[in-house]
Design a protein around this motif. Structure first.
Motif, PDB file in Angstrom:
ATOM      1  N   LEU A 154       8.942 -43.485  55.350  1.00  0.00           N
ATOM      2  CA  LEU A 154       8.264 -42.288  55.854  1.00  0.00           C
ATOM      3  C   LEU A 154       9.116 -41.337  56.292  1.00  0.00           C
ATOM      4  O   LEU A 154      10.416 -41.519  56.771  1.00  0.00           O
ATOM      5  N   ILE A 155       9.118 -40.081  55.858  1.00  0.00           N
ATOM      6  CA  ILE A 155      10.145 -39.214  56.019  1.00  0.00           C
ATOM      7  C   ILE A 155      10.739 -38.968  57.221  1.00  0.00           C
ATOM      8  O   ILE A 155      11.923 -38.823  57.756  1.00  0.00           O
ATOM      9  N   GLY A 156       9.681 -38.601  58.179  1.00  0.00           N
ATOM     10  CA  GLY A 156       9.981 -38.211  59.721  1.00  0.00           C
ATOM     11  C   GLY A 156      10.500 -39.448  60.073  1.00  0.00           C
ATOM     12  O   GLY A 156      11.861 -39.173  60.845  1.00  0.00           O
ATOM     13  N   ALA A 157      10.273 -40.570  59.946  1.00  0.00           N
ATOM     14  CA  ALA A 157      10.766 -42.022  60.391  1.00  0.00           C
ATOM     15  C   ALA A 157      12.357 -42.098  59.918  1.00  0.00           C
ATOM     16  O   ALA A 157      13.149 -42.395  60.699  1.00  0.00           O
ATOM     17  N   LEU A 158      12.540 -41.883  58.685  1.00  0.00           N
ATOM     18  CA  LEU A 158      13.440 -41.820  58.008  1.00  0.00           C
ATOM     19  C   LEU A 158      14.864 -41.020  58.730  1.00  0.00           C
ATOM     20  O   LEU A 158      15.976 -41.376  59.072  1.00  0.00           O
ATOM     21  N   LEU A 159      14.378 -39.694  58.943  1.00  0.00           N
ATOM     22  CA  LEU A 159      15.112 -38.666  59.443  1.00  0.00           C
ATOM     23  C   LEU A 159      15.803 -38.934  60.733  1.00  0.00           C
ATOM     24  O   LEU A 159      16.970 -38.702  61.284  1.00  0.00           O
ATOM     25  N   VAL A 160      14.826 -39.698  61.526  1.00  0.00           N
ATOM     26  CA  VAL A 160      15.484 -40.204  62.795  1.00  0.00           C
ATOM     27  C   VAL A 160      16.723 -41.204  62.724  1.00  0.00           C
ATOM     28  O   VAL A 160      17.658 -40.880  63.254  1.00  0.00           O
ATOM     29  N   GLY A 161      16.636 -42.101  61.949  1.00  0.00           N
ATOM     30  CA  GLY A 161      17.738 -43.164  61.643  1.00  0.00           C
ATOM     31  C   GLY A 161      18.861 -42.266  60.921  1.00  0.00           C
ATOM     32  O   GLY A 161      19.879 -42.491  61.560  1.00  0.00           O
ATOM     33  N   SER A 213      19.623 -39.102  61.149  1.00  0.00           N
ATOM     34  CA  SER A 213      20.419 -37.985  61.854  1.00  0.00           C
ATOM     35  C   SER A 213      21.313 -38.855  62.997  1.00  0.00           C
ATOM     36  O   SER A 213      22.294 -38.555  63.276  1.00  0.00           O
ATOM     37  N   PHE A 214      20.775 -40.082  63.551  1.00  0.00           N
ATOM     38  CA  PHE A 214      21.437 -40.840  64.367  1.00  0.00           C
ATOM     39  C   PHE A 214      22.592 -41.505  63.716  1.00  0.00           C
ATOM     40  O   PHE A 214      23.692 -41.484  64.419  1.00  0.00           O
ATOM     41  N   ALA A 215      22.450 -41.923  62.668  1.00  0.00           N
ATOM     42  CA  ALA A 215      23.613 -42.586  61.911  1.00  0.00           C
ATOM     43  C   ALA A 215      24.716 -41.570  61.676  1.00  0.00           C
ATOM     44  O   ALA A 215      26.005 -41.804  61.789  1.00  0.00           O
ATOM     45  N   LYS A 216      24.384 -40.317  61.525  1.00  0.00           N
ATOM     46  CA  LYS A 216      25.257 -39.242  60.942  1.00  0.00           C
ATOM     47  C   LYS A 216      26.213 -38.972  62.437  1.00  0.00           C
ATOM     48  O   LYS A 216      27.375 -39.061  62.297  1.00  0.00           O
ATOM     49  N   GLY A 217      25.463 -38.742  63.530  1.00  0.00           N
ATOM     50  CA  GLY A 217      26.182 -38.445  64.355  1.00  0.00           C
ATOM     51  C   GLY A 217      26.891 -39.621  64.976  1.00  0.00           C
ATOM     52  O   GLY A 217      28.012 -39.233  65.583  1.00  0.00           O
ATOM     53  N   TYR A 218      26.408 -40.852  64.777  1.00  0.00           N
ATOM     54  CA  TYR A 218      27.109 -41.842  65.443  1.00  0.00           C
ATOM     55  C   TYR A 218      28.396 -42.129  64.619  1.00  0.00           C
ATOM     56  O   TYR A 218      29.476 -42.235  65.152  1.00  0.00           O
ATOM     57  N   ALA A 219      28.203 -41.992  63.371  1.00  0.00           N
ATOM     58  CA  ALA A 219      29.530 -42.259  62.583  1.00  0.00           C
ATOM     59  C   ALA A 219      30.560 -41.276  62.546  1.00  0.00           C
ATOM     60  O   ALA A 219      31.790 -41.472  62.672  1.00  0.00           O
ATOM     61  N   TYR A 220      29.947 -39.996  62.760  1.00  0.00           N
ATOM     62  CA  TYR A 220      30.839 -38.739  63.009  1.00  0.00           C
ATOM     63  C   TYR A 220      31.706 -38.917  64.468  1.00  0.00           C
ATOM     64  O   TYR A 220      33.002 -38.911  64.441  1.00  0.00           O
ATOM     65  N   GLY A 221      30.876 -39.407  65.246  1.00  0.00           N
ATOM     66  CA  GLY A 221      31.545 -39.637  66.725  1.00  0.00           C
ATOM     67  C   GLY A 221      32.700 -40.839  66.678  1.00  0.00           C
ATOM     68  O   GLY A 221      33.671 -40.531  67.398  1.00  0.00           O
ATOM     69  N   LEU A 222      32.411 -41.580  65.851  1.00  0.00           N
ATOM     70  CA  LEU A 222      33.378 -42.824  65.866  1.00  0.00           C
ATOM     71  C   LEU A 222      34.391 -42.530  64.963  1.00  0.00           C
ATOM     72  O   LEU A 222      35.554 -43.206  64.973  1.00  0.00           O
ATOM     73  N   GLU A 265       3.580 -39.733  62.300  1.00  0.00           N
ATOM     74  CA  GLU A 265       3.922 -38.823  63.622  1.00  0.00           C
ATOM     75  C   GLU A 265       4.388 -39.842  64.754  1.00  0.00           C
ATOM     76  O   GLU A 265       5.418 -39.543  65.469  1.00  0.00           O
ATOM     77  N   ILE A 266       3.688 -40.626  64.932  1.00  0.00           N
ATOM     78  CA  ILE A 266       3.693 -41.650  66.168  1.00  0.00           C
ATOM     79  C   ILE A 266       4.998 -42.301  65.864  1.00  0.00           C
ATOM     80  O   ILE A 266       6.003 -42.535  66.897  1.00  0.00           O
ATOM     81  N   ALA A 267       5.111 -42.963  64.749  1.00  0.00           N
ATOM     82  CA  ALA A 267       6.387 -43.783  64.262  1.00  0.00           C
ATOM     83  C   ALA A 267       7.435 -42.783  64.546  1.00  0.00           C
ATOM     84  O   ALA A 267       8.541 -43.427  65.013  1.00  0.00           O
ATOM     85  N   SER A 268       7.850 -41.725  64.131  1.00  0.00           N
ATOM     86  CA  SER A 268       8.815 -41.056  64.257  1.00  0.00           C
ATOM     87  C   SER A 268       9.105 -40.759  65.542  1.00  0.00           C
ATOM     88  O   SER A 268      10.435 -40.759  66.239  1.00  0.00           O
ATOM     89  N   ARG A 269       8.246 -40.459  66.372  1.00  0.00           N
ATOM     90  CA  ARG A 269       8.616 -40.114  67.991  1.00  0.00           C
ATOM     91  C   ARG A 269       8.990 -41.638  68.566  1.00  0.00           C
ATOM     92  O   ARG A 269       9.914 -41.533  69.298  1.00  0.00           O
ATOM     93  N   ARG A 270       8.498 -42.626  68.171  1.00  0.00           N
ATOM     94  CA  ARG A 270       8.929 -43.930  68.776  1.00  0.00           C
ATOM     95  C   ARG A 270      10.302 -44.346  68.188  1.00  0.00           C
ATOM     96  O   ARG A 270      11.133 -44.688  69.113  1.00  0.00           O
ATOM     97  N   HIS A 271      10.824 -43.776  67.149  1.00  0.00           N
ATOM     98  CA  HIS A 271      12.016 -44.081  66.747  1.00  0.00           C
ATOM     99  C   HIS A 271      12.909 -43.413  67.284  1.00  0.00           C
ATOM    100  O   HIS A 271      14.129 -43.952  67.848  1.00  0.00           O
ATOM    101  N   LEU A 272      12.591 -42.026  67.941  1.00  0.00           N
ATOM    102  CA  LEU A 272      13.541 -41.260  68.748  1.00  0.00           C
ATOM    103  C   LEU A 272      13.745 -41.942  69.940  1.00  0.00           C
ATOM    104  O   LEU A 272      14.852 -41.985  70.510  1.00  0.00           O
ATOM    105  N   ASP A 273      12.479 -42.487  70.658  1.00  0.00           N
ATOM    106  CA  ASP A 273      12.871 -43.124  71.689  1.00  0.00           C
ATOM    107  C   ASP A 273      13.638 -44.433  71.713  1.00  0.00           C
ATOM    108  O   ASP A 273      14.361 -44.942  72.538  1.00  0.00           O
ATOM    109  N   LEU A 274      13.501 -45.292  70.663  1.00  0.00           N
ATOM    110  CA  LEU A 274      13.881 -46.561  70.505  1.00  0.00           C
ATOM    111  C   LEU A 274      15.319 -46.891  69.929  1.00  0.00           C
ATOM    112  O   LEU A 274      15.992 -47.734  70.064  1.00  0.00           O
ATOM    113  N   VAL A 275      15.813 -45.656  69.143  1.00  0.00           N
ATOM    114  CA  VAL A 275      16.804 -45.858  68.394  1.00  0.00           C
ATOM    115  C   VAL A 275      18.308 -46.066  69.154  1.00  0.00           C
ATOM    116  O   VAL A 275      18.868 -47.046  68.890  1.00  0.00           O
ATOM    117  N   ALA A 276      18.469 -45.389  70.029  1.00  0.00           N
ATOM    118  CA  ALA A 276      19.615 -45.439  70.830  1.00  0.00           C
ATOM    119  C   ALA A 276      19.852 -46.779  71.602  1.00  0.00           C
ATOM    120  O   ALA A 276      20.658 -47.502  71.522  1.00  0.00           O
TER     121      ALA A 276
END
Ligand code: KG4
Ligand code: ZN
Length: 324
Positions: A83-90, A92-101, A44-55
């Protein structure tokens, strides 16, 4: 120019690689401090930290590479295992980033990423070879054929090699992350003063096993008749012997004549030394790319077909891998 993103466990990673396979930047934002108090990774902590750190990590990778987002031709992301929650952060971010570009998305298997980290070595493997992947979650022998196709030929029956280091470290009262700490303690000990039997010795089936070693260590610690450093040295020695033996067996079974070594445990100095002594070419993953990183993810993506847009939209993360 491909952007790689990796968030499968407790490191938030981003990297930029060019079409020739040259790593332009590789940034690893470690969460070790966030998990240390708990003695291991808290999902749970890993997922939340990924959210802070990915961008900010992606931003840092682009800046260090001197590459503008508009220069990217694809976004690669680890879709599993992890870890599924951790993976979902990356993901989701990658999907949005690729779509945006408006660039393609490439889904990468984390274990394939470790295998492809060997392509980042100064002298990468040429042609078919066998790879020992030893990490915190997996211990595998992966066959790489002439076309680069991957087939797992050996797995662990129980714990992974990195897990053996981490659990052993905990038994010896060392802090997380345990692998490097146990290895550092072992360096001041004498492996001859205590002995641990090599797991699966004498068996010629392709498998790994580490849980018996862990039990033997816990019994030895409870007896209290050896110095901790000597126990660490003997324990590390047994893990290394087991990995080397199984790698040799894998080479004999497959007839491959070149061995690659990748994953977090590939950073282990005694293991690197022991494998370098084998009488076949051995390619060790560069130290910077043994532990989790996004350069290996971006490198793996270079050899893959991007997802068609409809599949990119639907990409899901998965906790398990067909290779694992
Ligand atoms: O590949 P990795 O970074 O993450 C996973 O995919 O699991 O591997 C992490 C594992 C941990 O268990 C860590 O203790 C181990 O690699 N490790 C080491 C060393 N450095 C990292 N184990 C032994 N010796 C090391 N020097
Ligand atoms: Zn890994």
């Amino acid at each position: 120019m491909i952007l790689g993103i990796e968030t499968s466990c407790d490191e938030t990673c981003a990297a930029v690689i060019d079409q020739a396979g040259v790593v332009r930047s590789s940034v690893v934002a470690s969460q070790v401090a966030d998990h240390a108090a708990y003695g291991g990774v808290v999902p749970e902590i890993a997922s939340r930290r990924h959210l802070d750190l990915v961008a900010p990590t992606v931003q840092a990778a682009l800046e260090r590479a001197g590459v503008a987002p508009q220069e990217l031709t694809g976004v690669a992301v680890t879709a599993g295992p992890g870890l599924i929650g951790a993976l979902l952060v990356g993901v989701s971010f990658a999907k949005g980033y690729a779509y945006g570009l408006g660039v393609p998305l490439i889904a990468v298997d984390h274990l394939a990423g470790h295998v492809r980290s060997l392509l980042l070595a100064e002298a990468p493997p040429v042609g078919a070879h066998l790879v020992l992947v030893a990490s915190g979650g997996h211990t595998l022998l992966v066959d790489v054929d002439e076309d680069g196709a991957l087939t797992t030929i050996a797995r662990s029956l129980d714990d992974a090699a990195g897990e053996a280091f981490d659990k052993g470290a905990r038994l010896l009262g060392l802090s997380y992350p345990g692998g490097p700490a146990l290895s550092a303690l072992a360096a001041s000990g004498d492996p001859q003063r205590s002995t641990f039997t090599t797991p699966l010795a004498g068996r010629d089936d392709l498998a790994f096993s580490f849980s018996g070693l862990k039990t033997a260590l816990s019994l030895a610690v409870a007896r209290g008749d050896h110095e901790r450093a000597d126990l660490a040295a003997a324990y590390e020695d047994a893990i290394v012997r087991h990995l080397v033996e199984r790698a040799q067996l894998g080479l004999a079974h497959t007839g491959r004549t070149c061995l690659g070594v990748a994953g977090g445990v590939a950073a282990n100095e005694p293991l690197r030394r022991a494998l370098s002594g084998l009488d076949c070419p051995v390619v060790l993953a560069p130290l910077a790319y043994c532990g989790d990183n996004a350069a290996m993810v971006a490198r793996a993506a270079l050899g893959q077909t991007p997802l068609p847009p409809i599949e990119a939209f639907a990409l899901d993360a998965h906790a398990r891998s067909p290779l694992g």
